[in-house]
Design a protein around this motif. Structure first.
Motif, PDB file in Angstrom:
ATOM      1  N   LEU B 113      41.596  42.494  44.055  1.00 48.02           N
ATOM      2  CA  LEU B 113      40.600  41.413  43.985  1.00 48.02           C
ATOM      3  C   LEU B 113      40.656  40.739  42.628  1.00 48.02           C
ATOM      4  O   LEU B 113      40.684  39.511  42.528  1.00 48.02           O
ATOM      5  CB  LEU B 113      39.183  41.970  44.204  1.00 48.02           C
ATOM      6  N   ASN B 114      40.668  41.575  41.577  1.00 50.52           N
ATOM      7  CA  ASN B 114      40.609  41.021  40.218  1.00 50.52           C
ATOM      8  C   ASN B 114      41.864  40.236  39.848  1.00 50.52           C
ATOM      9  O   ASN B 114      41.821  39.365  38.985  1.00 50.52           O
ATOM     10  CB  ASN B 114      40.345  42.139  39.208  1.00 50.52           C
ATOM     11  N   TYR B 115      42.977  40.563  40.503  1.00 49.57           N
ATOM     12  CA  TYR B 115      44.204  39.794  40.253  1.00 49.57           C
ATOM     13  C   TYR B 115      44.401  38.685  41.288  1.00 49.57           C
ATOM     14  O   TYR B 115      45.481  38.135  41.410  1.00 49.57           O
ATOM     15  CB  TYR B 115      45.421  40.724  40.187  1.00 49.57           C
ATOM     16  N   SER B 116      43.335  38.415  42.043  1.00 50.86           N
ATOM     17  CA  SER B 116      43.345  37.353  43.055  1.00 50.86           C
ATOM     18  C   SER B 116      44.489  37.491  44.047  1.00 50.86           C
ATOM     19  O   SER B 116      44.998  36.499  44.559  1.00 50.86           O
ATOM     20  CB  SER B 116      43.416  35.972  42.382  1.00 50.86           C
ATOM     21  N   MET B 117      44.885  38.742  44.308  1.00 53.01           N
ATOM     22  CA  MET B 117      45.920  38.957  45.311  1.00 53.01           C
ATOM     23  C   MET B 117      45.319  38.991  46.711  1.00 53.01           C
ATOM     24  O   MET B 117      46.014  38.794  47.696  1.00 53.01           O
ATOM     25  CB  MET B 117      46.654  40.248  45.027  1.00 53.01           C
ATOM     26  N   VAL B 118      44.030  39.306  46.772  1.00 50.46           N
ATOM     27  CA  VAL B 118      43.290  39.241  48.032  1.00 50.46           C
ATOM     28  C   VAL B 118      42.098  38.331  47.764  1.00 50.46           C
ATOM     29  O   VAL B 118      41.471  38.418  46.702  1.00 50.46           O
ATOM     30  CB  VAL B 118      42.817  40.645  48.475  1.00 50.46           C
TER      31      VAL B 118
END
Lengths: 176, 176
Positions: B113-118
């Motif tokens: 989430l924090n790496y905006s991968m999801v």
């Protein structure tokens, strides 16, 4: 028993959920390595059916014992309470000094410390002189400062949100 | 599957030890009730030998799957990383919506989430519309505020003391 590394004194404290559960996970992880643990419960009734059943699958490697009394401990017989605490702590000391275990968990142990049912200095002395290689894991709210000072690893489980706040009742498999 | 109670959305966050271990203990406790869990690991290699062996004793009730990549995730192929994250999240969504489980653990999910991968909104929407009675447990550092806002139970595992500070090396059965 051969010990290549120094055992850690570990404390899970704070008012949030997850202290006992983390200690349980830790003893199961140790069991995964074939390492033997004693899991000693100082508050009778704090463990619920689900945990009791789960830990049974590790009965070859986790010695689970209920040593304590109920949540309040205090009966109307202060002498009997003290005797119960003394007896429980005696068993814990035996487990720690026995050399039989790689890990000894004292679940909800801070309770008996904070109510002065077990002498803090005696406890610290026992932890300090534990066999090399033995990990001791202490759980419970409000761990005394002296215990935190001596510990190698301390995590505070901090309540950010608790379901009771939202008015949700205890959940099977979560709370009990 | 009959559900008498509303399932909880539970978050274990913070930088301290015990997040994954508490989630593991929770799924084992659920197994003690005969309740089935999916335990989905979003960071490959974050689980070590001891946990892997321990969870095998619950293979009838805990579906353990490694969905993620290594600690850094980032390869030199950003498209491949995104595809891996998409695929992992797709499997997690399937587990959540399947109705097969009483509990779904997304271990180290905050990372993706924090790496905006999801996409956070997609995740929140999936959690919000989960089957009634399903407990979803999310672990990982720095849980997004929106996730905390939606959750029923949030514990922050806060580092008070970490053994590395004292210069002690990783311990078998504790760290791995």
């Amino acid at each position: 028993m051969e010990h290549k590394t120094k055992g850690l004194l570990i404390v899970f404290t704070g008012h949030g959920k997850g202290k006992t559960t983390a200690a349980l996970g830790m003893s199961m992880r140790a069991a995964g390595h074939g390492m033997k643990s004693a899991f000693l419960q100082f508050i009778k009734g704090s463990w619920k059916y689900g945990e009791m059943e789960a830990v049974k699958r590790f009965s070859d490697l986790i010695d689970f014992q209920v040593l304590g009394r109920g949540f309040t401990w205090k009966s109307n017989d202060p002498e009997a309470d003290k005797e119960a605490a003394r007896s429980a702590w005696g068993k814990a000391k035996t487990a720690i000094t026995s050399g039989k275990y790689h890990m000894v968990v004292l679940d909800e142990f801070t309770y008996v410390l904070n109510y002065s049912m077990v002498d803090l200095n005696d406890a610290l002395d026992t932890f300090k002189h534990r066999p090399p290689g033995l990990h001791v894991v202490i759980t419970g709210r409000d761990a005394p400062k002296e215990l935190i000072d001596m510990a190698d690893l301390v995590t505070e489980m901090k309540v950010i949100k608790h379901p009771y706040i939202k008015g949700i009742k205890a959940q099977r498999g979560i709370e009990f």
